[in-house]
Write a protein that holds these residues in place. Structure first.
Motif, PDB file in Angstrom:
ATOM      1  N   PHE A  65     -34.767  27.021 -10.857  1.00 30.53           N
ATOM      2  CA  PHE A  65     -34.423  27.336  -9.463  1.00 30.53           C
ATOM      3  C   PHE A  65     -33.954  26.103  -8.701  1.00 30.53           C
ATOM      4  O   PHE A  65     -33.113  26.219  -7.795  1.00 30.53           O
ATOM      5  CB  PHE A  65     -35.531  28.102  -8.732  1.00 30.53           C
ATOM      6  CG  PHE A  65     -36.828  27.396  -8.475  1.00 30.53           C
ATOM      7  CD1 PHE A  65     -36.938  26.366  -7.555  1.00 30.53           C
ATOM      8  CD2 PHE A  65     -37.982  27.805  -9.134  1.00 30.53           C
ATOM      9  CE1 PHE A  65     -38.151  25.748  -7.302  1.00 30.53           C
ATOM     10  CE2 PHE A  65     -39.202  27.193  -8.881  1.00 30.53           C
ATOM     11  CZ  PHE A  65     -39.292  26.162  -7.962  1.00 30.53           C
ATOM     12  N   HIS A  66     -34.436  24.920  -9.061  1.00 31.43           N
ATOM     13  CA  HIS A  66     -33.907  23.723  -8.398  1.00 31.43           C
ATOM     14  C   HIS A  66     -32.433  23.509  -8.766  1.00 31.43           C
ATOM     15  O   HIS A  66     -31.612  23.137  -7.907  1.00 31.43           O
ATOM     16  CB  HIS A  66     -34.720  22.493  -8.784  1.00 31.43           C
ATOM     17  CG  HIS A  66     -36.028  22.377  -8.067  1.00 31.43           C
ATOM     18  ND1 HIS A  66     -36.147  22.471  -6.696  1.00 31.43           N
ATOM     19  CD2 HIS A  66     -37.294  22.152  -8.545  1.00 31.43           C
ATOM     20  CE1 HIS A  66     -37.414  22.324  -6.349  1.00 31.43           C
ATOM     21  NE2 HIS A  66     -38.132  22.133  -7.454  1.00 31.43           N
ATOM     22  N   THR A  67     -32.080  23.721 -10.030  1.00 32.73           N
ATOM     23  CA  THR A  67     -30.686  23.555 -10.442  1.00 32.73           C
ATOM     24  C   THR A  67     -29.806  24.603  -9.782  1.00 32.73           C
ATOM     25  O   THR A  67     -28.669  24.312  -9.379  1.00 32.73           O
ATOM     26  CB  THR A  67     -30.562  23.636 -11.972  1.00 32.73           C
ATOM     27  OG1 THR A  67     -31.464  22.710 -12.582  1.00 32.73           O
ATOM     28  CG2 THR A  67     -29.146  23.288 -12.413  1.00 32.73           C
ATOM     29  N   GLN A  68     -30.311  25.821  -9.655  1.00 33.70           N
ATOM     30  CA  GLN A  68     -29.566  26.862  -8.947  1.00 33.70           C
ATOM     31  C   GLN A  68     -29.331  26.456  -7.495  1.00 33.70           C
ATOM     32  O   GLN A  68     -28.217  26.601  -6.965  1.00 33.70           O
ATOM     33  CB  GLN A  68     -30.343  28.181  -8.987  1.00 33.70           C
ATOM     34  CG  GLN A  68     -29.727  29.304  -8.160  1.00 33.70           C
ATOM     35  CD  GLN A  68     -28.487  29.884  -8.780  1.00 33.70           C
ATOM     36  OE1 GLN A  68     -28.575  30.592  -9.791  1.00 33.70           O
ATOM     37  NE2 GLN A  68     -27.325  29.606  -8.198  1.00 33.70           N
ATOM     38  N   GLN A  69     -30.366  25.927  -6.838  1.00 35.12           N
ATOM     39  CA  GLN A  69     -30.226  25.494  -5.447  1.00 35.12           C
ATOM     40  C   GLN A  69     -29.232  24.343  -5.326  1.00 35.12           C
ATOM     41  O   GLN A  69     -28.437  24.295  -4.383  1.00 35.12           O
ATOM     42  CB  GLN A  69     -31.593  25.082  -4.896  1.00 35.12           C
ATOM     43  CG  GLN A  69     -32.558  26.244  -4.695  1.00 35.12           C
ATOM     44  CD  GLN A  69     -33.970  25.801  -4.362  1.00 35.12           C
ATOM     45  OE1 GLN A  69     -34.333  24.638  -4.570  1.00 35.12           O
ATOM     46  NE2 GLN A  69     -34.776  26.711  -3.836  1.00 35.12           N
ATOM     47  N   GLN A  70     -29.269  23.407  -6.280  1.00 40.34           N
ATOM     48  CA  GLN A  70     -28.312  22.304  -6.265  1.00 40.34           C
ATOM     49  C   GLN A  70     -26.885  22.824  -6.400  1.00 40.34           C
ATOM     50  O   GLN A  70     -25.977  22.398  -5.674  1.00 40.34           O
ATOM     51  CB  GLN A  70     -28.632  21.329  -7.402  1.00 40.34           C
ATOM     52  CG  GLN A  70     -29.911  20.539  -7.194  1.00 40.34           C
ATOM     53  CD  GLN A  70     -30.332  19.788  -8.452  1.00 40.34           C
ATOM     54  OE1 GLN A  70     -30.039  20.212  -9.567  1.00 40.34           O
ATOM     55  NE2 GLN A  70     -31.026  18.680  -8.269  1.00 40.34           N
ATOM     56  N   CYS A  71     -26.688  23.743  -7.343  1.00 39.02           N
ATOM     57  CA  CYS A  71     -25.358  24.308  -7.564  1.00 39.02           C
ATOM     58  C   CYS A  71     -24.856  25.016  -6.315  1.00 39.02           C
ATOM     59  O   CYS A  71     -23.703  24.830  -5.903  1.00 39.02           O
ATOM     60  CB  CYS A  71     -25.423  25.272  -8.749  1.00 39.02           C
ATOM     61  SG  CYS A  71     -23.859  26.089  -9.129  1.00 39.02           S
ATOM     62  N   ASP A  72     -25.698  25.824  -5.697  1.00 38.70           N
ATOM     63  CA  ASP A  72     -25.296  26.544  -4.477  1.00 38.70           C
ATOM     64  C   ASP A  72     -24.944  25.573  -3.353  1.00 38.70           C
ATOM     65  O   ASP A  72     -23.960  25.784  -2.625  1.00 38.70           O
ATOM     66  CB  ASP A  72     -26.430  27.462  -4.021  1.00 38.70           C
ATOM     67  CG  ASP A  72     -26.684  28.617  -4.983  1.00 38.70           C
ATOM     68  OD1 ASP A  72     -25.811  28.894  -5.829  1.00 38.70           O
ATOM     69  OD2 ASP A  72     -27.770  29.230  -4.896  1.00 38.70           O
ATOM     70  N   ALA A  73     -25.742  24.508  -3.213  1.00 35.92           N
ATOM     71  CA  ALA A  73     -25.493  23.535  -2.148  1.00 35.92           C
ATOM     72  C   ALA A  73     -24.203  22.764  -2.397  1.00 35.92           C
ATOM     73  O   ALA A  73     -23.438  22.485  -1.463  1.00 35.92           O
ATOM     74  CB  ALA A  73     -26.670  22.572  -2.027  1.00 35.92           C
ATOM     75  N   ILE A  74     -23.939  22.418  -3.648  1.00 38.78           N
ATOM     76  CA  ILE A  74     -22.690  21.721  -3.987  1.00 38.78           C
ATOM     77  C   ILE A  74     -21.496  22.617  -3.687  1.00 38.78           C
ATOM     78  O   ILE A  74     -20.498  22.175  -3.082  1.00 38.78           O
ATOM     79  CB  ILE A  74     -22.697  21.316  -5.476  1.00 38.78           C
ATOM     80  CG1 ILE A  74     -23.710  20.201  -5.729  1.00 38.78           C
ATOM     81  CG2 ILE A  74     -21.297  20.883  -5.925  1.00 38.78           C
ATOM     82  CD1 ILE A  74     -23.974  19.938  -7.198  1.00 38.78           C
TER      83      ILE A  74
END
Length: 358
Positions: A89-98
């Motif tokens: 979920f942290h990687t998903q959040q990073q991807c969405d923010a990018i």
């Protein structure tokens, strides 16, 4: 050899640039069965374990996969939340923010997605999705600041293996490391400073990185050197003297010597040297995961306090911290330089005039 073709291609589809963010991976669930699948894929990678294949196959299937999944499942159960795996979920959040920041900065015809080197979502699946959306130029950004053959190069292997099976290949770029990228160093320093403002400064700041076998270093892997450079630059930015911080290596596996000093042994020894307040930050982990939350946040805390330490703090990974997202976006923009795609509204008409059906 059968090649993967582009399915249902439409000539009116706009060409796009794809940014694929990758991380190591995680089991689908904190269960022995899920851990066995994950560990089998992870530990079967010759980049991860450089041991003669037949010997390693016997060790892996005869010993490790018989006993380790159950133990690992118990550890993963302590970090899984209602959102699932922290790394996922942290990687998903990073991807969405990018994606959001790049779109706000005016990048058109850009697709941003993430994949895991091991586990789900898998690289092949995500590449299928990107190419189906019209991606013709692909930038891959592994979230490993420091290069290692066992992580960064393994990701390249997986991408290359997938592309060898495809009929239509994209223009391709790959970020191999960003250990000394100034915005990354700044993001790390800001994370530490923000923690200091709430909890005070420690006697010693421990910068802990995932370990690799020492023989990888002796065979030419630059990981050890890049970790130390990251530490030096972070310390310089924070204004720390050489006796105010340490670089250590965690998560060793097996009996051979790994990069030293070991994080756990260092923490056990520090109280006897008069160091009773430490903080630990992991500059090699872009997102919190089992190795930071459980190993550093809990296991090593116990080692330090049992040895006589008084205060132990874990400084969270950068995750989707705005400064971290900004650093990653700057890294992506730098690597997208001179790349562009153009809309061509008449392409379908011309193609059909030449005999295309769609």
């Amino acid at each position: 050899m059968r090649f993967t073709n582009t399915k249902n291609y439409q000539h009116q589809q706009a060409d796009k640039i794809g940014v694929l963010v990758t991380n190591l991976g995680t089991p689908d669930a904190p269960t022995p069965a899920a851990l066995k699948r994950y560990l089998k894929e992870f530990l079967s990678d010759p980049r991860v374990v450089e041991v003669p294949r037949l010997l390693w196959w016997l060790i892996l299937h005869g010993v490790i996969l018989r006993f380790r999944p159950r133990r690992s499942a118990k550890a993963y159960a302590t970090v899984f939340t209602e959102q699932g795996s922290p790394l996922l979920f942290h990687t998903q959040q990073q991807c969405d923010a990018i994606r959001q920041q790049l779109q706000q900065q005016g990048h058109r015809n850009l697709e941003v997605a993430f994949a895991m080197r091991y586990g789900n979502p898998g690289i092949q699946t995500v590449l299928d999705e990107l190419f189906a959306k019209g991606v013709r130029k692909l930038l891959v950004v592994p979230l490993y600041p420091q290069y290692s053959a066992s992580t960064t190069a393994s990701t390249f292997d997986a991408i290359a293996k997938d592309l060898t099976r495809r009929r239509w290949l994209p223009d391709f770029r790959f970020v191999s490391h960003y250990h000394d990228f100034p915005p990354f160093i700044e993001a790390a320093a800001q994370q530490i400073e923000a923690f200091w403002q709430q909890h005070g400064k420690p006697q010693k700041l421990i910068l802990s990185y995932h370990g690799i076998p020492k023989r990888y270093l002796l065979n030419g892997d630059p990981y050890h050197c890049e970790c130390h450079k990251s530490s030096r630059l972070i310390a310089q930015r924070l204004g720390l003297n050489s006796d105010e911080y340490l670089t250590t290596f965690q998560s060793r596996f097996g009996r051979e010597e790994w990069l030293t000093p070991y994080t756990d042994e260092t923490l056990k020894a520090l109280p006897a040297q008069g160091i009773t307040h430490v903080q630990v930050f992991c500059p090699g982990f872009s997102a919190d995961c089992l190795e930071t939350i459980e190993e550093i946040g809990e296991e090593n805390r116990e080692y330090f306090l049992t040895a006589g330490g008084a205060q132990y703090d874990y400084i969270p990974a950068l995750n989707d911290n705005p400064a971290h997202i900004d650093a990653l976006c700057q890294l992506i923009e730098q690597n997208l330089t001179h790349w562009q795609v153009q809309d061509d509204p008449d392409r379908q008409h011309r193609a059909m005039a030449l005999g295309a059906k769609a």
